[in-house]
Design a protein around this motif. Structure first.
Motif, short mmCIF file in Angstrom:
data_model
loop_
_atom_site.label_atom_id
_atom_site.label_comp_id
_atom_site.label_asym_id
_atom_site.label_seq_id
_atom_site.Cartn_x
_atom_site.Cartn_y
_atom_site.Cartn_z
N PRO A 39 0.84 -1.20 0.00
CA PRO A 39 0.00 0.00 0.00
C PRO A 39 0.87 1.25 0.00
N GLY A 40 0.56 2.17 -0.90
CA GLY A 40 1.33 3.40 -1.02
C GLY A 40 2.49 3.33 -2.00
N ALA A 41 2.69 2.19 -2.65
CA ALA A 41 3.78 2.05 -3.62
C ALA A 41 3.56 2.98 -4.82
N ALA A 42 4.61 3.19 -5.58
CA ALA A 42 4.51 4.05 -6.77
C ALA A 42 3.79 3.33 -7.92
N HIS A 43 3.94 2.00 -7.99
CA HIS A 43 3.39 1.23 -9.11
C HIS A 43 2.82 -0.09 -8.61
N GLY A 44 1.99 -0.71 -9.42
CA GLY A 44 1.49 -2.05 -9.14
C GLY A 44 0.28 -2.06 -8.22
N THR A 45 -0.23 -3.28 -8.02
CA THR A 45 -1.44 -3.48 -7.24
C THR A 45 -1.11 -4.06 -5.88
N ALA A 46 -1.54 -3.38 -4.84
CA ALA A 46 -1.46 -3.92 -3.47
C ALA A 46 -2.72 -4.75 -3.26
N VAL A 47 -2.55 -6.01 -2.87
CA VAL A 47 -3.69 -6.92 -2.69
C VAL A 47 -3.81 -7.28 -1.22
N PRO A 81 3.04 7.34 7.07
CA PRO A 81 1.68 7.87 7.18
C PRO A 81 0.67 6.93 6.51
N PRO A 82 -0.59 6.99 6.93
CA PRO A 82 -1.61 6.16 6.27
C PRO A 82 -1.78 6.56 4.81
N VAL A 83 -2.29 5.62 4.03
CA VAL A 83 -2.60 5.87 2.63
C VAL A 83 -4.11 5.83 2.49
N VAL A 84 -4.67 6.83 1.81
CA VAL A 84 -6.11 6.87 1.59
C VAL A 84 -6.39 6.58 0.12
N TYR A 85 -7.32 5.67 -0.10
CA TYR A 85 -7.77 5.29 -1.43
C TYR A 85 -9.26 5.62 -1.54
N GLY A 108 2.43 -0.66 -13.82
CA GLY A 108 1.28 0.20 -14.08
C GLY A 108 0.95 1.08 -12.89
N PRO A 109 -0.06 1.90 -13.04
CA PRO A 109 -0.44 2.82 -11.97
C PRO A 109 -0.80 2.05 -10.69
N HIS A 110 -0.48 2.66 -9.56
CA HIS A 110 -0.75 2.00 -8.27
C HIS A 110 -2.25 1.96 -7.99
N GLN A 111 -2.67 0.84 -7.40
CA GLN A 111 -4.04 0.69 -6.94
C GLN A 111 -4.08 -0.32 -5.81
N LEU A 112 -5.20 -0.38 -5.14
CA LEU A 112 -5.44 -1.32 -4.06
C LEU A 112 -6.58 -2.23 -4.46
N ARG A 113 -6.44 -3.52 -4.19
CA ARG A 113 -7.54 -4.47 -4.41
C ARG A 113 -7.81 -5.17 -3.10
#
Length: 139
Positions: A39-47, A81-85, A108-113
């Motif tokens: 979570p909070g990375a520059a790229h890829g999907t945090a699962v 710090p926390p990351v807000v999505y 690719g662009p960072h996102q959270l799943r």
């Protein structure tokens, strides 16, 4: 459901012997897939994934299917710090058409799943037919 609060401890997990993502045994915990983006990375999907229910009750991630587009998801991080999505999509994805490469992408662009089970209970498989997959984008 406006104002839905889902609070769970998140622990680092890897891969089971059958090559599936580990899910914590505790129904009050979710697992972050440590071989992917954080979570909070520059790229890829945090699962992050967790169980939908117990033998007798619903688990916190049972609320994922009720999240609305634009709902805030705050991920607390140790030493940062926390990351807000913001929720961009909530979808049912059939387990028999699960696309791990798309879901666990490292570029690719960072996102959270956020993932849990959903759909119909299949007695013959002792499993649910689908996964609930929430896709959220950083603010």
């Amino acid at each position: 459901m406006e104002g839905t609060t889902i609070a769970v401890d998140v622990v680092s997990v890897g891969v089971r012997a059958d090559h599936a993502m580990q899910i914590p045994d505790s129904f009050g915990q979710a697992g972050w897939y440590r071989f992917g983006a954080a979570p909070g990375a520059a790229h890829g999907t945090a699962v992050i994934a967790a169980h939908v229910d117990t033998l007798t009750d619903l688990a916190p991630f049972s609320q994922l299917r009720h999240l609305r587009h634009g709902a805030a998801i705050k991920v607390q991080r140790r030493g940062a710090p926390p990351v807000v999505y913001r929720v961009a999509d909530v979808a049912l994805q059939p387990k028999d058409r699960f696309d791990g490469r798309k879901l666990f992408r490292r570029d690719g662009p960072h996102q959270l799943r956020l993932i849990t089970c959903g759909g119909k209970w299949l007695d013959d498989r002792q499993d649910y037919s689908d996964n609930v997959v929430v896709t959220a984008l950083p603010e």
